[in-house]
Design a protein around this motif. Sequence first.
Motif, PDB file in Angstrom:
ATOM      1  N   SER A  60       0.846  -1.111  -0.062  1.00 48.71           N
ATOM      2  CA  SER A  60       0.013   0.184   0.101  1.00 48.71           C
ATOM      3  C   SER A  60       0.817   1.176   0.000  1.00 48.71           C
ATOM      4  N   ASP A  61       1.994   1.391   0.620  1.00 48.27           N
ATOM      5  CA  ASP A  61       2.791   2.399   0.541  1.00 48.27           C
ATOM      6  C   ASP A  61       3.237   3.082  -0.779  1.00 48.27           C
ATOM      7  N   LEU A  62       3.489   2.001  -1.699  1.00 49.31           N
ATOM      8  CA  LEU A  62       4.025   2.499  -2.938  1.00 49.31           C
ATOM      9  C   LEU A  62       2.659   3.042  -3.793  1.00 49.31           C
ATOM     10  N   LEU A  63       1.785   2.543  -3.468  1.00 48.20           N
ATOM     11  CA  LEU A  63       0.477   3.288  -4.173  1.00 48.20           C
ATOM     12  C   LEU A  63      -0.006   4.406  -3.598  1.00 48.20           C
ATOM     13  N   LEU A  64      -0.061   4.536  -2.191  1.00 51.84           N
ATOM     14  CA  LEU A  64      -0.719   5.635  -1.397  1.00 51.84           C
ATOM     15  C   LEU A  64       0.215   6.499  -0.993  1.00 51.84           C
ATOM     16  N   HIS A  65       1.637   6.276  -1.243  1.00 55.51           N
ATOM     17  CA  HIS A  65       2.509   7.435  -0.839  1.00 55.51           C
ATOM     18  C   HIS A  65       3.673   7.772  -2.062  1.00 55.51           C
ATOM     19  N   GLY A  66       3.464   6.664  -3.082  1.00 54.16           N
ATOM     20  CA  GLY A  66       4.412   6.920  -4.137  1.00 54.16           C
ATOM     21  C   GLY A  66       5.747   6.445  -4.235  1.00 54.16           C
ATOM     22  N   GLU A  67       6.114   5.795  -2.984  1.00 57.49           N
ATOM     23  CA  GLU A  67       7.455   5.183  -2.993  1.00 57.49           C
ATOM     24  C   GLU A  67       7.560   4.297  -1.877  1.00 57.49           C
ATOM     25  N   VAL A  68       8.439   3.295  -1.952  1.00 57.19           N
ATOM     26  CA  VAL A  68       8.819   2.472  -0.961  1.00 57.19           C
ATOM     27  C   VAL A  68      10.390   2.491  -0.629  1.00 57.19           C
ATOM     28  N   PRO A  69      10.836   3.310   0.470  1.00 64.14           N
ATOM     29  CA  PRO A  69      12.079   3.310   0.853  1.00 64.14           C
ATOM     30  C   PRO A  69      12.805   1.967   1.061  1.00 64.14           C
ATOM     31  N   PRO A  70      14.216   2.180   0.898  1.00 64.28           N
ATOM     32  CA  PRO A  70      15.274   0.846   0.677  1.00 64.28           C
ATOM     33  C   PRO A  70      14.950   0.394   2.459  1.00 64.28           C
ATOM     34  N   ASP A  71      14.829   1.326   3.270  1.00 68.13           N
ATOM     35  CA  ASP A  71      14.689   0.909   4.907  1.00 68.13           C
ATOM     36  C   ASP A  71      13.300   0.553   5.228  1.00 68.13           C
ATOM     37  N   HIS A  72      12.344   0.336   4.442  1.00 67.41           N
ATOM     38  CA  HIS A  72      11.100   0.144   4.804  1.00 67.41           C
ATOM     39  C   HIS A  72      10.921  -1.107   5.693  1.00 67.41           C
ATOM     40  N   PRO A  73      10.147  -1.086   6.966  1.00 69.22           N
ATOM     41  CA  PRO A  73      10.378  -2.168   7.917  1.00 69.22           C
ATOM     42  C   PRO A  73       9.816  -3.317   7.566  1.00 69.22           C
ATOM     43  N   THR A  74       8.967  -3.527   6.721  1.00 70.65           N
ATOM     44  CA  THR A  74       8.331  -4.922   6.245  1.00 70.65           C
ATOM     45  C   THR A  74       8.405  -5.303   4.826  1.00 70.65           C
ATOM     46  N   CYS A  75       8.396  -4.195   3.906  1.00 71.84           N
ATOM     47  CA  CYS A  75       8.271  -4.471   2.484  1.00 71.84           C
ATOM     48  C   CYS A  75       9.263  -5.688   1.920  1.00 71.84           C
ATOM     49  N   TRP A  76      10.453  -5.692   2.347  1.00 67.47           N
ATOM     50  CA  TRP A  76      11.682  -6.482   2.028  1.00 67.47           C
ATOM     51  C   TRP A  76      11.642  -7.978   2.614  1.00 67.47           C
ATOM     52  N   ARG A  77      11.019  -8.163   3.650  1.00 63.52           N
ATOM     53  CA  ARG A  77      10.972  -9.236   4.421  1.00 63.52           C
ATOM     54  C   ARG A  77      10.806 -10.796   3.827  1.00 63.52           C
ATOM     55  N   SER A  78      10.258 -10.408   2.826  1.00 68.21           N
ATOM     56  CA  SER A  78       9.437 -11.817   1.942  1.00 68.21           C
ATOM     57  C   SER A  78      10.604 -12.197   0.791  1.00 68.21           C
ATOM     58  N   SER A  82       4.182  11.427 -13.175  1.00 65.65           N
ATOM     59  CA  SER A  82       3.011  11.284 -13.917  1.00 65.65           C
ATOM     60  C   SER A  82       1.944  10.273 -13.396  1.00 65.65           C
ATOM     61  N   PHE A  83       2.165   9.573 -12.317  1.00 64.61           N
ATOM     62  CA  PHE A  83       1.419   8.348 -11.872  1.00 64.61           C
ATOM     63  C   PHE A  83       0.393   9.111 -11.157  1.00 64.61           C
ATOM     64  N   PRO A  84      -1.157   8.796 -11.482  1.00 63.04           N
ATOM     65  CA  PRO A  84      -1.985   9.666 -10.687  1.00 63.04           C
ATOM     66  C   PRO A  84      -1.937   9.405  -9.129  1.00 63.04           C
ATOM     67  N   ASP A  85      -2.541  10.496  -8.346  1.00 65.29           N
ATOM     68  CA  ASP A  85      -2.511  10.359  -7.041  1.00 65.29           C
ATOM     69  C   ASP A  85      -3.717   9.225  -6.595  1.00 65.29           C
ATOM     70  N   ILE A  86      -3.055   8.126  -5.739  1.00 65.73           N
ATOM     71  CA  ILE A  86      -4.255   7.064  -5.555  1.00 65.73           C
ATOM     72  C   ILE A  86      -4.636   7.629  -3.997  1.00 65.73           C
ATOM     73  N   ILE A  87      -5.889   7.098  -3.740  1.00 66.39           N
ATOM     74  CA  ILE A  87      -6.477   7.655  -2.361  1.00 66.39           C
ATOM     75  C   ILE A  87      -7.221   6.105  -1.974  1.00 66.39           C
ATOM     76  N   SER A  88      -7.439   5.971  -0.737  1.00 66.42           N
ATOM     77  CA  SER A  88      -7.911   4.880  -0.058  1.00 66.42           C
ATOM     78  C   SER A  88      -9.447   5.203   0.159  1.00 66.42           C
ATOM     79  N   GLY A  89     -10.306   4.488   0.005  1.00 66.81           N
ATOM     80  CA  GLY A  89     -11.829   4.662   0.447  1.00 66.81           C
ATOM     81  C   GLY A  89     -11.974   4.551   1.973  1.00 66.81           C
TER      82      GLY A  89
END
Length: 142
Positions: A1-19, A55-62
């Motif tokens: 969700s961070d990639l779509l909602l915030h536009g990025e996933v940093p290299p030190d993201h706490p859970t993204c890379w664990r898998s 250029s990627f559109p702003d994504i929001i959550s319902g």
Amino acid sequence: SDLLLHGEVPPDHPTCWRSLHGHRGRGGADVGIPPALPAVAPGDTPPCGIRLPPSFPDIISGYRELPEFTHLAMAGTSRVFAETLDYVLTCGPRADGPGFRSVRSAPVPGRENVVALGGMPNEFMPSDHFPLVCDLELEEYG
């Protein structure tokens, strides 16, 4: 969700890379890290992050606040897997056209309530995911 909602996933993201390590494919084959990525020891962070182009559109959550979880499974009484696996995502208003805004969303059950029922599914929640229900309103930019 961070990639779509915030536009990025940093290299030190706490859970993204664990898998990246120990992932098993069909038949139990170790999938591991794709060959295009450098080898990284388990627990280490890959040397790069991911960022969407401007250029990627702003994504929001319902949901104005994402639920703590949408799936909760239990193995015995102490092992619990609870993660947000489901989302309602749409485009927000844009300068070049309309988009949506979140008006309201249905409440989701609390963790302690689902754990008391033995996880999901159960007699009150027949699915292993609960439904996310929200009202969105179409609006113009500005």
